[in-house]
Design an enzyme around this catalytic site. Structure first.
Site, short mmCIF file in Angstrom:
data_model
loop_
_atom_site.label_atom_id
_atom_site.label_comp_id
_atom_site.label_asym_id
_atom_site.label_seq_id
_atom_site.Cartn_x
_atom_site.Cartn_y
_atom_site.Cartn_z
N HIS A 141 -27.00 -7.95 108.03
CA HIS A 141 -25.61 -7.83 108.51
C HIS A 141 -25.57 -7.17 109.88
O HIS A 141 -24.88 -7.65 110.79
CB HIS A 141 -24.80 -7.01 107.51
CG HIS A 141 -23.42 -6.68 107.99
ND1 HIS A 141 -22.44 -7.63 108.17
CD2 HIS A 141 -22.86 -5.49 108.35
CE1 HIS A 141 -21.33 -7.05 108.60
NE2 HIS A 141 -21.55 -5.75 108.73
N GLU A 207 -15.37 -7.19 103.23
CA GLU A 207 -16.78 -6.80 103.31
C GLU A 207 -17.29 -6.60 101.89
O GLU A 207 -16.79 -5.76 101.13
CB GLU A 207 -16.95 -5.52 104.12
CG GLU A 207 -16.71 -5.73 105.60
CD GLU A 207 -17.12 -4.54 106.46
OE1 GLU A 207 -17.30 -4.73 107.68
OE2 GLU A 207 -17.26 -3.43 105.90
N GLU A 209 -19.55 -5.17 99.31
CA GLU A 209 -20.37 -3.97 99.26
C GLU A 209 -20.60 -3.51 97.83
O GLU A 209 -19.95 -3.97 96.88
CB GLU A 209 -19.70 -2.83 100.05
CG GLU A 209 -19.42 -3.14 101.51
CD GLU A 209 -19.05 -1.92 102.31
OE1 GLU A 209 -19.44 -0.79 101.92
OE2 GLU A 209 -18.36 -2.08 103.33
N ARG A 245 -10.67 -6.69 112.05
CA ARG A 245 -11.68 -6.83 113.12
C ARG A 245 -11.10 -6.67 114.52
O ARG A 245 -11.75 -6.10 115.41
CB ARG A 245 -12.37 -8.20 113.00
CG ARG A 245 -13.06 -8.46 111.69
CD ARG A 245 -14.19 -7.50 111.44
NE ARG A 245 -14.94 -7.85 110.23
CZ ARG A 245 -15.90 -7.11 109.70
NH1 ARG A 245 -16.23 -5.96 110.26
NH2 ARG A 245 -16.53 -7.50 108.62
N GLN A 248 -10.35 -3.07 115.15
CA GLN A 248 -11.62 -2.33 115.27
C GLN A 248 -12.26 -2.49 116.64
O GLN A 248 -12.74 -1.52 117.23
CB GLN A 248 -12.59 -2.80 114.18
CG GLN A 248 -13.91 -2.05 114.18
CD GLN A 248 -14.82 -2.48 113.03
OE1 GLN A 248 -14.42 -3.27 112.18
NE2 GLN A 248 -16.02 -1.96 113.00
N LYS A 261 -10.32 0.44 109.35
CA LYS A 261 -10.96 0.57 108.04
C LYS A 261 -10.17 1.47 107.09
O LYS A 261 -10.50 1.55 105.91
CB LYS A 261 -12.36 1.17 108.21
CG LYS A 261 -13.30 0.34 109.06
CD LYS A 261 -13.91 -0.78 108.25
CE LYS A 261 -15.06 -1.43 108.99
NZ LYS A 261 -15.78 -2.40 108.15
N THR A 265 -9.53 0.03 100.69
CA THR A 265 -10.86 -0.24 100.14
C THR A 265 -10.68 -0.46 98.64
O THR A 265 -10.15 0.41 97.95
CB THR A 265 -11.82 0.94 100.38
OG1 THR A 265 -11.93 1.17 101.79
CG2 THR A 265 -13.19 0.65 99.80
#
Length: 425
Positions: A141, A207, A209, A245, A248, A261, A265
């Site tokens: 990544h 994302e 994870e 994105r 960011q 971010k 989450t």
């Protein structure tokens, strides 16, 4: 350490548990649920949830002889008891649900109260998140993202092979699976724009994870070895670190991610214990450069964990857009936790460590739309014939994970999902 709780020959007497794709007897993941009443702790067994508050009140499990820990809306009181209590409770539950201890199986009235059909239950946040830290542990990544923005010759930062890179996120916006995600607002500035504007995110991403849940605290000024860090991890969840994105790329210089971010989450409702995952430990990838001593591991601490991502447009069918495996992460959760404490940072019960996006070597194994669509240049096809460069309002993301290998019973994580709602200007 493997023991009788991992024995693939053992099966549960609970209807539907034997051969369940996620929640067989060898798993016993913890979560918090309610069924029209107060939230409390349970374990998933087949298509049921074993109500641990009921079993604790009946004296069948008693992790703490002085107080109850399962009649609570979070796992934190139980986790705080430490590894000996975790192991003893896992063994007791395995025997109760496996039938060797017949006190539940042979008491139909108690079993009817203690075994709640999962279809009737509402799942809640499984633990109170003390702090949240997100890492950047997949070499594939990091290389993909670096290649996009800095070129192949400068893809990895100079420190990347030496140090688990991370940033401190927001515990306040970690939410359980099924929570809708409102598209964030923020400052956007295109390459040709003279000045930024405040607008809804236009490049919303997921994302894929894995999250490690810390169950043993450490004092300020204490440094954990990788072995101590590994022993401090209670279990793991699936994690989607939603990312804006375009916000960011404008804000991250010089201090890193912030608003891009901080808005959401998502984690799965079931915490699969480190103990349940013992049969699926694997060695990490070969090291490109020697690690400093405090990051060296004496045991294989990576997990052979298969992962998928499904994307469904509003009202449409889902398509699997990514298939990958967490075994290739360059830095394990134990190394991340050891590094986190290396400066003397205090760790708390309920700390959550995100692995960072899990990506494999091939295009179909990349764990974000940024990679799968190569920054919007090759949009990803969906089941209805449309494509996605980034997420649109109404899209639903579903992440799934499981461990499976010969000689061991499959251990599933369930799913973590969320639907994108329009921004609130």
């Amino acid at each position: 350490m493997r023991d009788e709780t991992h024995d693939p020959a053992r099966a549960s007497w609970v209807e539907g548990a034997a051969g369940h794709p996620d929640f067989a007897l060898q798993n016993l993941p913890y979560g918090v649920f309610s069924a029209g009443d107060a939230p409390r702790v349970g374990v998933a067994i087949g298509d049921h949830i074993a109500d641990l508050a009921t079993l604790e009140a009946a004296g069948l499990v008693r992790p703490d002889p002085d107080r109850t820990v399962f009649d609570a809306a979070a796992l934190n009181p139980f986790m705080a008891l430490g590894p000996p209590a975790w192991l003893a409770t896992r063994r007791a539950l395995s025997r109760l649900l496996g039938g060797e201890d017949g006190r539940l199986k042979d008491d139909p009235a108690l079993a009817a109260r203690a075994l709640v059909p999962a279809a009737r239950a509402r799942l809640h946040m499984p633990f109170a998140v003390a702090e949240y830290t997100d890492f950047y542990a997949s070499r594939e990544h990091a290389t993909n993202v670096g290649t996009m923005f800095r070129g192949a010759d400068h893809a990895l930062p100079a420190n990347w092979l030496h140090i688990p890179i991370g940033y401190n996120g927001r515990a306040s916006t970690v939410v359980v699976s099924g929570t809708d995600i409102v598209r964030p607002m923020g400052q956007l500035k295109g390459a040709r724009d003279r000045a930024p504007r405040f607008a809804p995110c236009e490049r919303l991403d997921f994302e894929l994870e894995v999250g490690a849940v810390v169950g043993v605290p450490s004092a300020m000024g204490t440094r954990l070895t990788t072995a101590e860090a590994d022993a401090a991890i209670f279990g793991y969840v699936l994690l989607n670190d939603w990312s804006a994105r375009d916000i960011q790329v404008w804000e991250y210089v010089p201090l890193g991610p912030f608003q891009a971010k901080a808005f959401a989450t998502s984690i799965s409702p079931w915490v699969v214990t480190a103990a349940a995952l013992e049969p699926f430990r694997v060695a990490p990838p070969e090291r490109a450069v020697p690690l400093l001593g405090y990051l060296v591991e004496e045991t294989p601490n990576n997990l052979d964990l298969s992962l998928t991502v499904d994307l469904a447009p509003a009202g449409g069918a889902a398509r699997t857009v990514s298939r990958t495996n967490a075994r290739g992460l360059y830095f394990s959760a134990a190394q991340q936790l050891a590094h986190h404490s290396a400066c003397g940072c205090a760790m708390r019960v309920g700390d959550l460590l995100g692995s960072g996006t899990v990506s494999g070597p091939e295009a179909g194994s990349w764990g974000s739309l940024l990679e799968l669509g190569w920054n919007g240049t090759t949009p990803v096809p969906l089941a209805d014939g449309t494509t996605r460069a980034f997420l649109e309002d109404g899209d639903t993301l579903t992440l799934r994970g499981w461990c499976e290998r010969e000689g061991a019973v499959r251990i599933g994580f369930g799913a973590v999902g969320g639907t994108v709602l329009p921004a609130r200007p």
